[in-house]
Design a protein around this motif. Sequence first.
Motif, mmCIF file in Angstrom:
data_model
loop_
_atom_site.group_PDB
_atom_site.id
_atom_site.type_symbol
_atom_site.label_atom_id
_atom_site.label_comp_id
_atom_site.label_asym_id
_atom_site.label_seq_id
_atom_site.Cartn_x
_atom_site.Cartn_y
_atom_site.Cartn_z
ATOM 1 N N GLN A 1 -1.280 -2.850 -4.975
ATOM 2 C CA GLN A 1 -1.500 -3.912 -5.957
ATOM 3 C C GLN A 1 -2.748 -3.674 -6.799
ATOM 4 N N ASP A 2 -3.798 -3.101 -6.185
ATOM 5 C CA ASP A 2 -5.077 -2.921 -6.880
ATOM 6 C C ASP A 2 -5.163 -1.633 -7.695
ATOM 7 N N GLY A 3 -4.143 -0.787 -7.637
ATOM 8 C CA GLY A 3 -4.183 0.460 -8.383
ATOM 9 C C GLY A 3 -3.811 1.650 -7.517
ATOM 10 N N GLU A 4 -4.297 2.840 -7.906
ATOM 11 C CA GLU A 4 -3.971 4.079 -7.204
ATOM 12 C C GLU A 4 -5.243 4.775 -6.744
ATOM 13 N N ARG A 5 -5.120 5.525 -5.632
ATOM 14 C CA ARG A 5 -6.211 6.400 -5.207
ATOM 15 C C ARG A 5 -5.645 7.502 -4.325
ATOM 16 N N LEU B 1 10.506 -1.453 -6.251
ATOM 17 C CA LEU B 1 10.146 -2.763 -5.719
ATOM 18 C C LEU B 1 8.800 -2.708 -5.003
ATOM 19 N N GLY B 2 8.528 -1.575 -4.317
ATOM 20 C CA GLY B 2 7.251 -1.425 -3.623
ATOM 21 C C GLY B 2 6.082 -1.326 -4.586
ATOM 22 N N GLU B 3 6.262 -0.618 -5.692
ATOM 23 C CA GLU B 3 5.181 -0.476 -6.668
ATOM 24 C C GLU B 3 4.892 -1.798 -7.377
ATOM 25 N N ALA B 4 5.904 -2.641 -7.498
ATOM 26 C CA ALA B 4 5.714 -3.912 -8.194
ATOM 27 C C ALA B 4 5.208 -5.021 -7.271
ATOM 28 N N TRP B 5 5.270 -4.835 -5.962
ATOM 29 C CA TRP B 5 4.895 -5.897 -5.017
ATOM 30 C C TRP B 5 3.467 -6.373 -5.283
ATOM 31 N N ARG C 1 2.093 -9.302 5.571
ATOM 32 C CA ARG C 1 1.529 -7.968 5.392
ATOM 33 C C ARG C 1 1.822 -7.474 3.982
ATOM 34 N N LYS C 2 1.071 -6.465 3.586
ATOM 35 C CA LYS C 2 1.217 -5.951 2.228
ATOM 36 C C LYS C 2 2.210 -4.803 2.186
ATOM 37 N N VAL C 3 2.611 -4.477 0.981
ATOM 38 C CA VAL C 3 3.508 -3.349 0.731
ATOM 39 C C VAL C 3 2.762 -2.329 -0.110
#
Length: 406
Positions: free
Chosen positions: A205-209, A256-260, A319-321
């Motif tokens: 949700q907060d971006g990529e790393r 769907l996971g990237e948009a969660w 929990r998060k995705v």
Amino acid sequence: MDSLITAAGRALMAGDPLGALNRVALRDDAPALALRGIAMAQLGDLDRAKTLLRRATRAFGAKEAVARARCSVAEAEIALVSRDLSWPAKALDTARVTLEAHGDRVNAAYARYLGARRLLLLGRLDDAEHTLAGLDPTPFPTALSAAHELVVAGIAIRRLRTKMARAALARAESAARHAGIAALTAEVESAGNVLNTPAARLIEQDGERLLLLEEVEALLASQALVVDACRHVVRDPDTTVSLATRPVLFALARLLGEAWPGDVPRGTLIAQAFRTRFADESHRARLRVEVGRLRAELGMLAEVSATKRGFKLVPHGARKVVVLARPIEDQHGDVLALLSDGEPWSSSALALALGVSQRTVQRALDSLATAGKVQSFGRGRARRWLTPPVPGFTTTLLLPAPLPAG
């Protein structure tokens, strides 16, 4: 055995092939042929090495079983280095049994080590561990101890057991340093670099790393629901659902996971999962069918809920995705992962390691060659493929390995 043969053997054990050749280069007796073959292998002339070792095997004769077995072990190592994975493993097992029966524990252990390395390349980690299980490297020469620890580390890395891998690499480094063989020290350093270079991208949700292997291991042990684009699975610590043979379902899961925790519009799902620019009623009907299939597959992990715009992923529990992706997205990444070790591979060896047809691999290689990502040399059965490693990234997560049971 005469003094020149003894001196040449010691030179080879110390990693000095030129010193060995200086002593036996002009001799054609069986022991000299065998030592010359090993020396040529250390110098990289593998074809000449194989020829010399086969001549040595014939020259030793049937009564010299131990010498013939040692030649078979040397030939197996050449096959492994040249990525000839179709080389008969039974011949290596026969040589190992012969060496064990005659009390040559060191060369028998080396034969076992070569068998484990071959299994590791094929992704048969359980079999590789079983092969090493009966070996205690303590009494062996330091070079063999280092080689043993490299295989232990390789298995641990592929299983994402990074603490175990670091411990094995530390032991391998110590043994290689005591052996004083530069090539072995370089191999240990190269293996260690895998743990210190990015292995994957985390998309949340907060971006990529970028993540190291240690961080990937911690992520997979957490309570997060992970859509793993490296192995094409969806997992949590207890359950793994493989979608490797269901590309459309995995594409939907990843979107769907990237948009969660948000949703994805139906048009976006259709365009990207079905790879079409124009959507009609048939595509919308197909989307409903594929979403239903995805719900069934992910039933133990998450729900796929309909929204006004489209669909969203709702994991069971609070929990998060997250999505775990390759550092660099590339078609035919599994082929590039095997080639990234810097060794020349044949298309048949690649097919054997990946568990696919040789024609499938050849199409992938042709596509990669057109894109300038791989190169080949030789012709026909002698044709080999290679590519330089991807700078700054490790391809460990793309290598063949069994998935954890779900």
